[in-house]
Write an enzyme that holds these catalytic residues in place. Structure first.
Site, PDB file in Angstrom:
ATOM      1  N   HIS A   9      37.517  41.556 -32.516  1.00 23.62           N
ATOM      2  CA  HIS A   9      37.700  42.887 -33.088  1.00 23.62           C
ATOM      3  C   HIS A   9      38.368  42.790 -34.464  1.00 23.62           C
ATOM      4  O   HIS A   9      39.482  42.264 -34.585  1.00 23.62           O
ATOM      5  CB  HIS A   9      38.577  43.697 -32.139  1.00 23.62           C
ATOM      6  CG  HIS A   9      38.816  45.105 -32.555  1.00 23.62           C
ATOM      7  ND1 HIS A   9      40.078  45.631 -32.673  1.00 23.62           N
ATOM      8  CD2 HIS A   9      37.966  46.112 -32.861  1.00 23.62           C
ATOM      9  CE1 HIS A   9      40.000  46.904 -33.020  1.00 23.62           C
ATOM     10  NE2 HIS A   9      38.722  47.227 -33.145  1.00 23.62           N
ATOM     11  N   ARG A  10      37.685  43.232 -35.497  1.00 27.61           N
ATOM     12  CA  ARG A  10      38.163  43.128 -36.888  1.00 27.61           C
ATOM     13  C   ARG A  10      38.470  41.668 -37.229  1.00 27.61           C
ATOM     14  O   ARG A  10      39.385  41.368 -37.992  1.00 27.61           O
ATOM     15  CB  ARG A  10      39.412  43.998 -37.117  1.00 27.61           C
ATOM     16  CG  ARG A  10      39.253  45.426 -36.624  1.00 27.61           C
ATOM     17  CD  ARG A  10      40.516  46.268 -36.850  1.00 27.61           C
ATOM     18  NE  ARG A  10      40.463  47.524 -36.114  1.00 27.61           N
ATOM     19  CZ  ARG A  10      41.458  48.388 -36.008  1.00 27.61           C
ATOM     20  NH1 ARG A  10      42.587  48.165 -36.631  1.00 27.61           N
ATOM     21  NH2 ARG A  10      41.336  49.505 -35.308  1.00 27.61           N
ATOM     22  N   GLU A  36      33.410  41.759 -34.864  1.00 27.43           N
ATOM     23  CA  GLU A  36      33.228  43.179 -35.175  1.00 27.43           C
ATOM     24  C   GLU A  36      33.968  43.448 -36.471  1.00 27.43           C
ATOM     25  O   GLU A  36      35.044  42.869 -36.719  1.00 27.43           O
ATOM     26  CB  GLU A  36      33.821  44.037 -34.046  1.00 27.43           C
ATOM     27  CG  GLU A  36      33.593  45.532 -34.173  1.00 27.43           C
ATOM     28  CD  GLU A  36      34.698  46.312 -34.851  1.00 27.43           C
ATOM     29  OE1 GLU A  36      34.532  47.523 -35.024  1.00 27.43           O
ATOM     30  OE2 GLU A  36      35.741  45.720 -35.231  1.00 27.43           O
ATOM     31  N   ASP A  38      34.528  46.644 -39.867  1.00 34.21           N
ATOM     32  CA  ASP A  38      34.376  48.047 -40.266  1.00 34.21           C
ATOM     33  C   ASP A  38      33.989  48.122 -41.739  1.00 34.21           C
ATOM     34  O   ASP A  38      34.531  47.378 -42.552  1.00 34.21           O
ATOM     35  CB  ASP A  38      35.707  48.780 -40.062  1.00 34.21           C
ATOM     36  CG  ASP A  38      36.248  48.576 -38.658  1.00 34.21           C
ATOM     37  OD1 ASP A  38      35.666  49.136 -37.720  1.00 34.21           O
ATOM     38  OD2 ASP A  38      37.243  47.825 -38.504  1.00 34.21           O
ATOM     39  N   HIS A  51      39.343  48.738 -42.221  1.00 36.40           N
ATOM     40  CA  HIS A  51      39.255  49.715 -41.134  1.00 36.40           C
ATOM     41  C   HIS A  51      39.496  51.163 -41.566  1.00 36.40           C
ATOM     42  O   HIS A  51      38.709  52.049 -41.274  1.00 36.40           O
ATOM     43  CB  HIS A  51      40.243  49.362 -40.015  1.00 36.40           C
ATOM     44  CG  HIS A  51      40.185  50.341 -38.883  1.00 36.40           C
ATOM     45  ND1 HIS A  51      40.973  51.482 -38.835  1.00 36.40           N
ATOM     46  CD2 HIS A  51      39.406  50.383 -37.781  1.00 36.40           C
ATOM     47  CE1 HIS A  51      40.684  52.153 -37.752  1.00 36.40           C
ATOM     48  NE2 HIS A  51      39.736  51.521 -37.087  1.00 36.40           N
ATOM     49  N   GLU A 111      30.400  48.053 -37.946  1.00 39.93           N
ATOM     50  CA  GLU A 111      30.690  49.459 -37.651  1.00 39.93           C
ATOM     51  C   GLU A 111      30.708  50.257 -38.948  1.00 39.93           C
ATOM     52  O   GLU A 111      31.513  49.985 -39.846  1.00 39.93           O
ATOM     53  CB  GLU A 111      32.038  49.597 -36.925  1.00 39.93           C
ATOM     54  CG  GLU A 111      32.321  51.062 -36.633  1.00 39.93           C
ATOM     55  CD  GLU A 111      33.669  51.327 -35.995  1.00 39.93           C
ATOM     56  OE1 GLU A 111      34.347  50.390 -35.544  1.00 39.93           O
ATOM     57  OE2 GLU A 111      34.040  52.511 -35.971  1.00 39.93           O
ATOM     58  N   LYS A 113      31.854  53.185 -40.923  1.00 43.10           N
ATOM     59  CA  LYS A 113      32.946  54.176 -40.850  1.00 43.10           C
ATOM     60  C   LYS A 113      32.552  55.408 -41.656  1.00 43.10           C
ATOM     61  O   LYS A 113      33.168  55.730 -42.673  1.00 43.10           O
ATOM     62  CB  LYS A 113      34.234  53.548 -41.390  1.00 43.10           C
ATOM     63  CG  LYS A 113      34.869  52.560 -40.445  1.00 43.10           C
ATOM     64  CD  LYS A 113      35.482  53.252 -39.250  1.00 43.10           C
ATOM     65  CE  LYS A 113      36.288  52.300 -38.366  1.00 43.10           C
ATOM     66  NZ  LYS A 113      36.474  52.849 -37.007  1.00 43.10           N
ATOM     67  N   ASP A 231      41.020  41.802 -29.640  1.00 40.08           N
ATOM     68  CA  ASP A 231      41.841  41.320 -30.755  1.00 40.08           C
ATOM     69  C   ASP A 231      42.225  39.855 -30.572  1.00 40.08           C
ATOM     70  O   ASP A 231      42.677  39.205 -31.507  1.00 40.08           O
ATOM     71  CB  ASP A 231      43.153  42.125 -30.828  1.00 40.08           C
ATOM     72  CG  ASP A 231      42.934  43.568 -31.232  1.00 40.08           C
ATOM     73  OD1 ASP A 231      42.062  43.826 -32.079  1.00 40.08           O
ATOM     74  OD2 ASP A 231      43.648  44.445 -30.686  1.00 40.08           O
TER      75      ASP A 231
HETATM   76  O1  G3P Z   1      33.740  48.935 -32.772  1.00 42.34           O
HETATM   77  C1  G3P Z   1      34.735  48.993 -31.816  1.00 42.34           C
HETATM   78  C2  G3P Z   1      36.024  49.494 -32.391  1.00 42.34           C
HETATM   79  O2  G3P Z   1      36.293  48.789 -33.571  1.00 42.34           O
HETATM   80  C3  G3P Z   1      36.016  50.967 -32.681  1.00 42.34           C
HETATM   81  O3  G3P Z   1      37.258  51.451 -33.046  1.00 42.34           O
HETATM   82  O4  G3P Z   1      38.927  52.196 -34.653  1.00 42.34           O
HETATM   83  O5  G3P Z   1      38.905  49.827 -33.955  1.00 42.34           O
HETATM   84  O6  G3P Z   1      37.133  50.708 -35.448  1.00 42.34           O
HETATM   85  P1  G3P Z   1      38.089  51.030 -34.326  1.00 42.34           P
HETATM   86 MG    MG Z   2      35.763  49.043 -35.620  1.00 38.27          MG
END
Ligand code: G3P
Ligand code: MG
Length: 244
Positions: A9-10, A36, A38, A51, A111, A113, A231
């Site tokens: 994640h990120r 993943e 953003d 993000h 993702e 945004k 994470d």
């Molecule tokens: O893509 C999953 C997750 O990243 C969505 O929420 O706010 O962490 O971008 P957020």
């Molecule tokens: Mg995300």
């Protein structure tokens, strides 16, 4: 049982400054299946990996991304807020990440945004880059803005898309199909067994976020989840691989 993929994640955001090259490189180093990230657009329409809608939380600067020219955004420090050890990290462009990803075998969840700020044409800009680096088979585009996903599907039906959602929807695979999406990226608390079972029967991948705790990782792997977005990829891989 161990088919569940681990997406960082990120990047490996638990140990490294989120959405930076070093966080993605760490994900690769520890053996993650994918990352993943953003994406927002700068004032001069460069897709950048960060993000929030502003740079306030994760850099030494302030202000909206949409008000920054890319060259100025690059001057910001995106590492020291996390730990001074990471001073000098910058906000990557999506192109920089894709260029690097292309040399690996990582999957990538982009993702968009495109909710709070409406970035005109973000779908087309991102799709063009995915094609430039020949990554269509390794990319999943997701968004909380489902109109954006409809646009992606219209322009590039060959790229996989997934709906992001926070609520406990009933049979979300049926809804996803109506917009041409092929994956379900749900908030962890709504990844209930009924959702996993139904999606598995439909053959629709479920990739919940953000899954950091051992009990949740174990339950989702046992439930036949396609992937988890975490994470802490190193720990998640270990938990997954040690499950009986
Ligand atoms: O893509 C999953 C997750 O990243 C969505 O929420 O706010 O962490 O971008 P957020
Ligand atoms: Mg995300």
């Amino acid at each position: 049982m161990k088919n569940t993929k681990v997406f960082a994640h990120r990047g490996a955001a638990g140990t490294h400054p989120e959405n930076t090259m070093i966080a993605f490189q760490e994900a690769l180093r520890v053996g993650a299946d994918g990352v993943e990230l953003d994406v927002h657009l700068t004032k001069d329409n460069v897709p950048v990996v960060i993000h929030d809608e502003t740079v306030n939380r994760t850099t030494n600067g302030s202000g909206w991304i949409k008000e920054y020219y890319y060259d100025d955004l690059r001057k910001l420090d995106a590492g020291s807020w996390f730990d001074e050890e990471f001073t000098g990290c910058t906000i990557p462009s999506l192109e920089e990440v894709l260029q690097w990803i292309a040399k690996t075998s990582l999957q990538i969840n982009i993702e968009l945004k495109n909710g709070i700020v409406r970035y005109e044409n973000i779908e087309k800009i991102v799709i063009d880059l995915v094609h430039k680096y020949n990554l269509k088979d390794r990319v999943i585009i997701s968004s909380f803005n489902h109109y954006s996903l409809v646009e992606v599907n219209k322009c590039a039906p060959e790229i996989e898309t997934a709906i992001l959602f926070m609520e406990g929807l009933y049979k979300p695979w049926e809804y996803a199909k109506t917009i041409g999406a092929t994956g379900l990226h749900c908030y962890l608390p709504v990844a209930v067994p009924e959702l996993l079972e139904g999606a598995n029967i439909e053959g629709m991948p479920v990739r919940p976020f953000v899954v950091n705790e051992e009990k949740h990782i174990a339950a989702l792997v046992r439930g036949g989840c396609s992937a988890i977005i975490t994470d802490w990829p190193k720990q998640a891989i270990k938990i997954r691989d040690n499950l009986k």
